[in-house]
Design an enzyme around this catalytic site. Structure first.
Site, PDB file in Angstrom:
ATOM      1  N   CYS A  83       0.828  -1.047   0.192  1.00 38.34           N
ATOM      2  CA  CYS A  83       0.104  -0.086   0.151  1.00 38.34           C
ATOM      3  C   CYS A  83       0.841   1.206  -0.071  1.00 38.34           C
ATOM      4  O   CYS A  83       1.913   1.322   0.936  1.00 38.34           O
ATOM      5  CB  CYS A  83      -0.947   0.025   1.148  1.00 38.34           C
ATOM      6  SG  CYS A  83      -1.841   1.527   1.449  1.00 38.34           S
ATOM      7  N   CYS A 124       0.496   2.911   3.668  1.00 40.68           N
ATOM      8  CA  CYS A 124       0.743   2.611   4.871  1.00 40.68           C
ATOM      9  C   CYS A 124       1.737   1.428   4.769  1.00 40.68           C
ATOM     10  O   CYS A 124       2.205   0.508   5.702  1.00 40.68           O
ATOM     11  CB  CYS A 124      -0.513   2.019   5.653  1.00 40.68           C
ATOM     12  SG  CYS A 124      -1.198   0.340   5.147  1.00 40.68           S
ATOM     13  N   CYS A 145      -7.275  -1.142   1.178  1.00 43.22           N
ATOM     14  CA  CYS A 145      -6.381  -1.682   2.233  1.00 43.22           C
ATOM     15  C   CYS A 145      -7.113  -2.038   3.468  1.00 43.22           C
ATOM     16  O   CYS A 145      -7.746  -0.928   3.835  1.00 43.22           O
ATOM     17  CB  CYS A 145      -5.356  -0.558   2.248  1.00 43.22           C
ATOM     18  SG  CYS A 145      -4.052  -1.184   3.650  1.00 43.22           S
ATOM     19  N   CYS A 181      -5.260   0.830   6.448  1.00 39.99           N
ATOM     20  CA  CYS A 181      -5.602   2.045   6.296  1.00 39.99           C
ATOM     21  C   CYS A 181      -7.096   2.620   5.685  1.00 39.99           C
ATOM     22  O   CYS A 181      -7.203   3.865   5.697  1.00 39.99           O
ATOM     23  CB  CYS A 181      -4.318   2.845   5.620  1.00 39.99           C
ATOM     24  SG  CYS A 181      -4.205   2.939   3.871  1.00 39.99           S
ATOM     25  N   CYS A 223      -8.184  -5.413 -10.012  1.00 37.54           N
ATOM     26  CA  CYS A 223      -7.933  -4.300 -11.263  1.00 37.54           C
ATOM     27  C   CYS A 223      -7.425  -3.054 -10.243  1.00 37.54           C
ATOM     28  O   CYS A 223      -8.331  -2.294  -9.437  1.00 37.54           O
ATOM     29  CB  CYS A 223      -8.924  -3.830 -11.929  1.00 37.54           C
ATOM     30  SG  CYS A 223      -8.614  -2.737 -13.402  1.00 37.54           S
TER      31      CYS A 223
HETATM   32 ZN   LIG Z   1      -2.959   0.869   3.363  1.00 38.18          ZN
END
Ligand SMILES: [Zn+2]
Length: 166
Positions: free
Chosen positions: A79, A82, A127, A130, A150
């Site tokens: 990510c 984070c 995610c 976060c 995607c």
């Molecule tokens: Zn994240």
């Protein structure tokens, strides 16, 4: 005259409901309780503008714009907000859509919600740590899962050679 007022009132209610529905779609993520929570000004400070627009505002990057489309090394896609490891290079494939695509996530990496941005339901992917918006999941991917994650490349960072485990 009364009829016209009723008509206008009806239109107002409809607009309100439509607005609430849109808000609802966006709020699924924003209202969630995530391990990492920051206020909007802090996200603006730590993310680049393109990252902020995708991760926090649910925008979509221009297809073909991410260098990660061409990333073929072994490693983990984390990510961008984070750094939680989200996808392994092992499950990346070329979907020819212009967005980095994967047929599977790493364990306990993402969560999903339903959005109505295009007025029909889609499975939004974010995610799980976060809440940052990553992209969408479709059911036209390759075996073994048949899924296509995607993902906006700008929402990811690539860590070559890192152990792609959660
Ligand atoms: Zn994240």
């Amino acid at each position: 005259m009364v009829d016209r007022r009723l008509l206008l009132a009806g239109a107002g209610v409809f607009a309100l409901l439509a607005g609430l529905r849109w808000l609802d779609g966006g709020d699924v993520v924003a209202a969630g309780s995530f391990e990492i929570q920051k206020d909007d000004s802090e996200w603006r400070r730590i993310l680049t503008k393109p990252q902020y627009e995708v991760l926090r505002l649910h925008r979509t990057e221009i297809p073909g714009s991410s260098p990660l489309n061409h990333e073929t090394r072994k490693g983990a896609f984390v990510c961008a907000a984070c750094e939680l490891a989200l996808f392994s290079s092992e499950t990346k494939y070329d979907s020819r859509t212009g967005w980095p695509s994967f047929y599977q996530t790493l364990p306990d990496a993402v969560a999903t919600a339903t959005d109505y941005v295009l007025l029909f339901p889609r499975t939004e992917v974010h995610c799980r740590r976060c809440g940052g918006h990553l992209g969408h999941r479709f059911e036209d991917g390759p075996p073994p899962t048949g899924l296509r994650y995607c993902i906006n490349g700008v929402a990811l960072a690539f860590k070559p050679d890192s152990i792609a485990a959660s």
